[in-house]
Scaffold this active site. Structure first.
Site, PDB file in Angstrom:
ATOM      1  N   ASP A 270       0.839  -1.197   0.000  1.00 12.13           N
ATOM      2  CA  ASP A 270       0.000   0.000   0.000  1.00 12.13           C
ATOM      3  C   ASP A 270       0.874   1.247   0.000  1.00 12.13           C
ATOM      4  O   ASP A 270       1.957   1.253   0.584  1.00 12.13           O
ATOM      5  CB  ASP A 270      -0.911  -0.003   1.235  1.00 12.13           C
ATOM      6  CG  ASP A 270      -2.067   0.971   1.118  1.00 12.13           C
ATOM      7  OD1 ASP A 270      -2.324   1.463   0.002  1.00 12.13           O
ATOM      8  OD2 ASP A 270      -2.715   1.238   2.140  1.00 12.13           O
TER       9      ASP A 270
ATOM     10  N   ASN B 199     -10.753  -3.227  -6.665  1.00 12.35           N
ATOM     11  CA  ASN B 199      -9.954  -2.209  -7.355  1.00 12.35           C
ATOM     12  C   ASN B 199     -10.462  -1.856  -8.744  1.00 12.35           C
ATOM     13  O   ASN B 199     -10.017  -0.860  -9.339  1.00 12.35           O
ATOM     14  CB  ASN B 199      -8.489  -2.656  -7.458  1.00 12.35           C
ATOM     15  CG  ASN B 199      -7.740  -2.575  -6.153  1.00 12.35           C
ATOM     16  OD1 ASN B 199      -6.719  -3.254  -5.972  1.00 12.35           O
ATOM     17  ND2 ASN B 199      -8.218  -1.765  -5.208  1.00 12.35           N
TER      18      ASN B 199
END
Length: 259
Positions: A35, A83
């Site tokens: 991330d 996503n």
């Protein structure tokens, strides 16, 4: 451990001693939520795809180091089933990046005896991306080194739903054949997950300071140790991995029991 510590960690920062790493206590399976690519890029006035491209070097470094220290399974969270909600240009760019990177890296991974596999609904990926991962699997499937598990179009809840559908299909087939369905147990359920035959993660690393699991390996991380770091993914290197491994080795894992 596949290589000497001074080879794996040639220039440790002050205060970080690689000799503290116990080769006998290296986790068998490390999972990583990568991330911070977008924030890393924003800090530099660039778009998010620039950050994703920069994160590739961190992926290379982590794979290489994990393999060298003796990790047997490394699972990286590359693209979640959620996503797809991101801007289309970012999604298209990511899919192209996955394909080109996999094709560029597979020969080197093969030379290091790394086996590459994917988990997730890969049939929903663009053909170019799907074919690149299939080629990597075909080339490396017989390797006996570390297994690199790429979670792509992956979601933990979807995985459990897919496992339950598979179990129900088998149960219906058994009934039609006049047989009793297999008893539902933790073991029988786990055999229908994408990660069947892969041990559960011992260590879960999350970068960029976030404190959530983001629908990643929800069943498998029940007793994983968590290490969260503020480092953004493109800045994650072998020494950050070493810090995580050392922190893991300092934990007392009881798996619900009392020592």
């Amino acid at each position: 451990m596949n290589k000497p510590l001074d080879y794996i960690f040639p220039n440790p920062p002050a205060g970080l001693d690689p000799t503290r790493l116990d080769p006998a206590a290296v986790p068998e399976h490390v999972a990583v939520i990568m991330d911070g690519n977008g924030r890393w890029a924003k800090e530099r006035g660039k778009n998010r795809l620039f950050g994703h491209k920069a994160g590739i070097e961190a992926v290379r470094e982590t794979i290489r180091c994990a393999s060298d220290v003796g990790v047997r399974y490394l699972t990286i969270y590359s693209f979640s089933s959620e996503n797809w909600k991101r801007p289309q240009d970012e999604v298209i760019g990511l899919m192209n990046l996955f394909a080109t990177t996999m094709l560029a890296e597979v020969d080197g991974l093969h030379e290091e005896h790394v086996r590459v596999m994917t988990i997730g609904r890969t049939d929903e990926l663009p053909k170019k991306t799907r074919d690149a991962f299939a080629k990597a699997w075909e080339k490396t499937k017989d390797n006996d080194g570390m297994t690199l598990v790429v979670a792509v179009n992956y979601g933990g809840r979807v995985e459990m739903l897919d496992a339950m559908r598979s179990l129900m299909d088998e149960a219906h087939a058994a009934v039609r054949a006049g047989r009793a369905p297999e008893e539902l147990t933790e073991e029988s359920f786990a055999r229908h997950l994408y990660t069947a035959d892969i041990p559960d993660p011992d260590l879960l690393i999350r970068t960029s300071g976030e404190m959530r699991v983001s629908n990643f390996l929800l069943w498998q991380i029940a007793y994983s140790e968590f290490v969260c770091t503020d480092v953004l993914w493109p800045d994650f290197d072998r020494y950050e991995l070493l810090r995580a491994l050392l922190e893991f080795q300092g934990r007392d894992r009881r798996f619900g029991a009392v020592k």
